[in-house]
Structures are given as structure tokens and as C-alpha cells.
Design an enzyme around this catalytic site. Structure first.
Site, short mmCIF file in Angstrom:
data_model
loop_
_atom_site.label_atom_id
_atom_site.label_comp_id
_atom_site.label_asym_id
_atom_site.label_seq_id
_atom_site.Cartn_x
_atom_site.Cartn_y
_atom_site.Cartn_z
N HIS A 260 -52.28 -37.17 -68.28
CA HIS A 260 -52.06 -35.89 -68.96
C HIS A 260 -50.76 -35.86 -69.76
O HIS A 260 -50.39 -34.82 -70.30
CB HIS A 260 -52.13 -34.73 -67.97
CG HIS A 260 -51.26 -34.91 -66.78
ND1 HIS A 260 -51.65 -34.63 -65.50
CD2 HIS A 260 -50.00 -35.38 -66.67
CE1 HIS A 260 -50.67 -34.90 -64.66
NE2 HIS A 260 -49.66 -35.36 -65.34
N ASP B 154 -44.16 -39.09 -70.93
CA ASP B 154 -43.38 -40.07 -70.18
C ASP B 154 -42.83 -41.21 -71.03
O ASP B 154 -42.25 -42.16 -70.50
CB ASP B 154 -44.21 -40.61 -69.01
CG ASP B 154 -44.33 -39.58 -67.90
OD1 ASP B 154 -43.40 -38.77 -67.75
OD2 ASP B 154 -45.35 -39.58 -67.20
#
Lengths: 440, 440
Positions: free
Chosen positions: B164, B251
Site C-alpha cells: 500500500h 517507503d
């Protein structure tokens, strides 16, 4: 049979290398009739090689002609072969950068890519596209891996990179008591990262013999006087072989290739245990080069010296002339070459320059298709390729930001602010004026 | 319309994630009739999710059936979709390794590749080849990049990796005062290293708005209470964007992806200046996870809680159920997916898993072809790929020597002897018995 080839030798001032070309031409009847155009930006060195080369052919009665010029375009005009051995500015310019680097906490010398070399390579190539579009370009200047990849991506000029590192196998042969000239060997990978795949002698695989030597005789060799520091057959080389399954050849493990596999010399105690000393090795290497330069100067200055005595007429181990001969006179022969991969080494992209055996003839250079590299070696090779990509693509981008990335990734960089400031100071050095202009 | 799909959920004990699947199924009429087979090796957690899920559908009157089993093969048998979210042993086993690593001078935690995860992935895939060869495998467990690459190389099972992280663009939208649900965005690269390429709102490019925000409002945001440590819109993320030209998403820059671009936090002072704290970020993240686990336990234990109050019935941002719906009911829709590249991202090998928008339908998943990554990003991506290759190929090799290479390359390894001894001690840990057997 004789050719009327013109060979343009760029960076001819590196006397011993250039004289090697002359020697090999003299020893190759089929290359008689050749004209060598020496080109260098250093007039004194240029005069020296022209002087020594002329005396050399005169003493041997060889039919080789020489020209000399400070003008690169004049040398390239109408050339059939271009050998580039030039090293721009040597290490001198970067010495000025050392104080700056030290200020920002860098303990070791850093070069921000290969700008000065790449710029020269591409300037030559672009000149060739205009002045001798059908000539072969022979990349004998470092970095061979990065440079050959760059050139074959940027131009259709026929190009090949050469390096003598693969002759490292001759030391192995000697230690095993074999005649190096009779060894049949194939090493491959990428330049300065090649691995001994085929190793035959009189039809028999020599690897078992090598394994027996390691088992029974290596310790005595390492303890004896013939084993140098950071030796190509030293403890480190043998341990790397045990790790990955093929023997590393030439600069794959020696400091000349950048001191890879550095776990063997991370601290002094470990380095001593493994008989490693990369810094000392490089110093010795540089001293050898200087000694050779001095000797060449003396021979050039003293017209009374018989040059064929100072440099006996036997073939060198360099393959430049043999490769030119194979192409010019269509003598199909297998040589160690650096060429665009195009599938020769499976698992490596087509547009990366690999070092493989290649069949050289009037039809050009055709890579010999190799087996995939063993997995542990392939993974290490990918790291070499990544480093090369960073170098080549940064140059191609002309983007100062990409140059900054190199410094930002350096493990000794303390902060982004430091990296930015340090880069600007380095680009402000007079030596780097053209680099500062390239990277906008 | 209703399907009779069987979804096997491996690692179902991660309660909140599994309940998310249930919630999304409940909110998707076209998925009613589905049977979810919860599988976990932790019976207590398995009972908890089965309990909560059953109450959830009962409260909503949704037609979803549940099974639970400790036997993976039972769960996979006849499945149409397999979602794997399992994390083998968490970090527990490697805690035992810390004392060993410290003894050899390693300051930080090291994981020698992803053996335990890879082993599980491949065990599931091999079971699927036998028990449900036509099912889709959804890789929701980390490492998604490495795992998806491994699986698509090793098997013909239809596989997709999901993460996600790409929803990071929603934070950007919110800060710019835009409705995140109305943003049209495309990020791409490889998992945990993706870059915002397309960023549109009501037909207009939002990048200029983002640039203006950086120019005029970012400083106030960074100084204010809404900016977290190592924030996805923090100083580091914005500086990386300025460096490479596309905004890093999720990330790519946060510690969750491994604290890449670590020049922003090499020392404490630099980290503070850039508002970075990877360690603190990870601790907070782990605390979040534990809090969620505790809440889930309480809800499961107290039958009087109304579960739809504890977990209101609205759709999650996870795409698992939507993707299953798109395939099972042929609703062609574009989702963020990790798939074998096959040309979707030029300049990256075909057999590497890329994260791209993909068209999902009954016909399978078709990557949307993207432009080449900007050069600075491509070069960094090659480094990610190299790290992945080392991880994947070490596992595939089953060669203890390749495992040793990982340690030999670690910058904190003091010597080859240390690396060898340390590896053997780590493999002797009971937790690593299967790893020691794998690597002969």
C-alpha cells in the site's frame, strides 16, 4: 604481403607502450608498409617516441613509416586504426582536490567518475565519425570497461577494448611448471573482473593440477621470496577462488583493479595475515611506470644507444598489432577482447561491454558465446556493472545533480550540505573547468 | 451477481489485515458467496480472526463463509485466490543472533537474506502447483520486490505482489488541500522504491502546485506539529525529489523501506537538522502494530463488543479484494501491482518484478508501459535490483558459500576468518536449523 594501413596512436607519449606497437609491427611482416601517426599533446614526449621508433625500424630494416603531430584531427584523418592509450592529466589535477576532500572528512582519494577520460574518448570518436568513419577504434586507455560501454552505446564506430590483465594466467602456468605459451585458457566477465573458465594444457584440464598446487605447494610459495604483496596468486586470490569457484585473473583481485574484495585488508592486522598491501602495491606499480619513463627518456636522448639492444626485438604480450593484422590481412584468430555483449555472456545486458574471447578477422569481431557466469560471480559482476552504469550515465546526463549523487552515496560523506559544498569547490578547481562546463 | 470463490488467507493471524479483507468483501456485493479459508500456525490467533470475522458478517448480514485450519495444504486445496501475508517468526529468532553478531563487531542488526520468507513463499507456490494450479497468488508479505521476482522466475503460478506504499501520494494531496480520492496518480519503479510520475487532479497536472507548496509552505509544515519524524513529506523527501526530479513515494525514503538515502542521518546532528530518526520511526511503527494486535485480541475475547463499531464497515485502502473482484468478475480496472517487468519499465530486465500500474481483469494482469525512469533514478534502481539479485540468487543457489558472500561484503566485517566463524555460529542457532539444512 604488405598493407598500407595508417595507425593513429593517440597518447603516443607513453613511450614504452608505443614502442611496443612499433616492435610488434617490426616483427609482423604482413604489417610492413604501415604508417604510424604518433599524436600527443606533449611535444617533448612526442619527439622522443618518434626518434626512438625511427631508430628502431632503421636498425631492423623494417618498412614502417612514422609521422608525428600535436593535432589530433590531423592524426585521425584517413586512419584505418586508432589506438587510444591517453590518460588525461594523469593524477595531477586531482592532487589539488585532496585538500578539499580532506576538509570534508574524506580519508581516501575520490574521483568523481571518469569525466576527463570519457570526454577525450568521445571527442576522438566524434572526430573519427567525420575523418575516418570506417576505421577501428582500439580502447587501450582506462577505464576499458566503462569506456567501451560508453562508446558502443554512443556511436557506430567499430570499437574494441583491450587489456593485458588476462595474461595473469601465465603466472599460474609458471607456478605449475607449465610453458605459458602452450596454455589454452579462456577468462571472461567484464574488464578487471574476469574469471578463468577454460584452462587446458596439451588437451588436458589443468584445474586439478591447480587445486593440487593449492593443497600442497601454495603455503610454501606464500612464505617464499617469489610471492609479492597483493600477489595475483597470493592468499587472497586463492581464497576468492575457493569462495566463488573460478580463479580470478589479473586485476580482478589485485589493487590495480581497485582493491575489490576488500575484506582481506580492512585493517592492518588482517592485511598482514593475508599478505595484502594495496597502497604499497600501487606505489610499486607507479614506481615501475616512472622507471620505464626515465629509461625511455635516456634512450631517446642518447643517439649512440642501440635501441634494439635497450629494447630487444621480440614480440610483446600486447595484442594491438596482432588484432590489427587479423583484421587488415584477414587472419581469423581468437583474442581476448572487450566488446558490446549482445548475448556472449548470458545474464548480462546486451549493451554492456564484456571481456570475452572473440574471433577477429576482416569480418570484424565476433564474441565467443560463453556459459553463464557461476551465480556467486554473476552477483558480484552485477555490482561492477552498477558502478559502471553510475559512471557512464552520469557522464551522459551532463547533469550536475547526478554528479552530486556520486558524492551523496559515498560512505564518508557526512551530510547533504557537505556534499553540495564539496562538489562546488572541486568543480571550481582550474583543472576541472571543462568538467564544470560539462555538468550544468 | 455473486461468485463462489475460495480465498485462502495464509498468515491470517495478523488480525487487522485479515479483518480488512473481510470488511472489503462485505462491502463488495459482487464478492458475496465467497468462502475465506483462514490459515495460520498460531491456533489462538486463528480462532480470534475466525471469531471476529464471523461476528462481523453476521452483524452486517453479509454472505461470506469462513473456514479455519492449521493445515496449509487443506486451505490451499481448491482455492481460487491465495493471499500470503505471513511473516515467519517475526524478528524473534534473529534476536538470538544479536549476541553473536555483537561479538564479531557488528553494530547493527543483520539479516542474512530472506531465507525464512522465501522458503515459505516457495513452499506455498509448490503446494499451489499441486492443489490449485489455476489460482492466483497474491504476495502481500515482505519482501514484495524480492519475493515476486523469485516466484515469477521459479513458477508459472499466476502471481502479483501488493503493497500500500503508493498511497503515500494521498498525504501529498491532503497537504495541497486536495481530495485524495480524486487524485489521479501513477508511481512506479520497484517495490519500496517508487516515484510519482503522473500527478493529476481534475485533469490538471499537480506538480506545479507541489513545487509551489515546497517553495512557500514546506518550511512551516516542517516546523509544525503535523510533520512526523522521517516524514514522507519531510525535508529529506523533498530534498531527494529536488535531487532526482520525481517525488519519492511511501517507503522509498521512509525507514520502512530500509532507510535508503542515508546521507541525511549518518550522524545525530545531521539527522536532527533533517528531522530524521529511522530508529525512532521503526519503534513507533512497531508500537502501532502491537497496539492494533492488542485491540484485536480484546475485541475477539469480548463477545459483547459490537465488532462493526470497533471496526466500522468502510472499505480499506488495501487492493486485495478489489483485485480479486476485478479478476473473478471481469471488471477491468487499473491497480498498483508488482509483476514481472517484461518491458513495462524500459531499462530494467524482463525477469525483474517492477511496481507499475497494471490493468487487472479476467484476462489477467497487464502492465501499463511506462516511460524510462529518469536517469538518476534508474541508476539508484539498479542498486536496488543488485541487492535483490544477491538475495534471490543466494536463496536459489542453496550454496552456503553464497550466503557467506553476503557477510564478506558487509562493511563491518573485520576479516574473512570472522565472517566464516560468525556464519557458522548463526547457522547453529536452533531457529536457523532449516536454513542450515537449505544451505549445504
Amino acid at each position: 604481403m604488405a598493407v598500407n594501413a595508417k595507425i593513429s596512436l593517440i597518447g603516443a607519449g607513453s613511450g614504452e607502450f608505443s614502442l611496443g606497437i612499433v616492435r610488434d609491427l617490426c616483427m609482423t611482416d604482413s604489417m610492413w608498409g604501415t604508417t604510424v601517426s604518433f599524436m600527443d599533446i606533449d611535444e617533448e614526449r612526442l619527439d622522443a617516441i618518434h626518434n626512438v621508433a625511427s631508430r628502431y625500424t632503421a636498425e631492423l630494416g623494417a618498412d614502417i613509416q612514422f609521422e608525428k603531430t600535436l593535432d589530433r584531427r590531423e592524426s585521425l584523418d584517413g586512419a584505418d586504426f586508432v589506438i587510444n592509450t591517453a590518460m588525461v592529466g594523469g593524477w595531477r589535477g586531482w592532487d589539488d582536490a585532496r585538500a578539499i576532500l580532506a576538509k570534508y572528512g574524506y580519508q581516501r582519494r575520490i574521483r568523481l567518475g571518469s569525466f576527463h577520460q570519457f570526454k577525450l574518448f568521445m571527442d576522438i570518436i566524434h572526430d573519427m565519425e567525420e575523418l575516418c568513419p570506417d576505421a577501428w577504434y582500439i580502447q587501450s586507455a582506462n577505464p576499458v570497461f566503462d569506456g567501451t560501454t560508453l562508446i558502443t552505446r554512443e556511436s557506430d564506430i567499430k570499437a574494441v577494448g583491450l587489456c593485458h590483465g588476462h595474461h595473469g594466467v601465465r603466472q599460474i602456468a609458471r607456478l605449475l611448471g607449465l610453458d605459458p605459451d602452450k596454455v589454452q585458457a579462456q577468462s571472461y566477465g567484464v574488464n578487471h573482473f574476469i574469471w578463468l573458465k577454460k584452462f587446458y594444457y596439451e588437451g588436458r584440464d589443468v584445474y586439478p593440477l591447480l587445486d593440487a598446487w593449492i593443497e600442497n605447494e601454495a603455503e610454501a610459495f606464500w612464505a617464499g621470496p617469489d610471492c609479492g604483496i597483493s600477489d595475483g596468486m597470493g592468499r587472497k586470490a586463492v581464497d576468492v577462488y575457493k569462495r566463488v569457484g573460478l580463479f580470478p585473473i589479473g586485476d580482478t583481485v589485485t589493487p590495480g583493479g581497485g582493491a575489490k574484495f576488500d575484506v582481506y585488508h580492512r585493517d592492518l592486522e588482517t592485511a598482514q595475515r593475508w599478505q595484502e598491501d594495496p597502497h604499497g602495491w600501487m606505489e610499486r606499480h607507479i614506481k615501475h611506470v616512472f622507471t620505464a619513463v626515465e629509461k625511455f627518456k635516456e634512450v631517446a636522448a642518447d643517439q649512440s644507444t642501440k635501441v634494439t639492444e635497450a629494447y630487444p626485438p621480440k614480440r610483446t604480450l600486447e595484442s594491438n598489432v596482432s588484432i590489427i593484422d587479423a583484421i587488415a590481412n584477414d587472419k581469423p584468430t581468437v583474442f581476448q577482447v572487450n566488446i558490446r555483449n549482445d548475448g556472449a555472456v548470458p545474464g548480462i545486458a546486451d549493451d554492456v561491454a564484456v571481456e570475452v574471447p572473440g574471433l577477429v578477422s576482416a569480418a570484424g569481431i565476433q564474441g565467443i558465446r560463453m556459459e553463464p557466469l557461476p551465480r556467486p560471480i554473476l552477483v558480484h559482476t552485477l555490482e561492477e556493472i552498477m558502478r559502471m552504469e553510475r559512471n557512464v550515465q552520469t557522464f551522459q546526463s551532463r547533469d550536475r545533480g547526478m554528479l552530486l549523487e556520486m558524492l551523496l552515496l559515498h560512505p564518508e560523506t557526512r551530510s547533504p550540505e557537505d556534499a553540495k559544498a564539496c562538489l562546488e569547490e572541486i568543480l571550481d578547481l582550474p583543472f576541472n573547468a571543462d568538467m564544470a562546463e560539462w555538468y550544468q
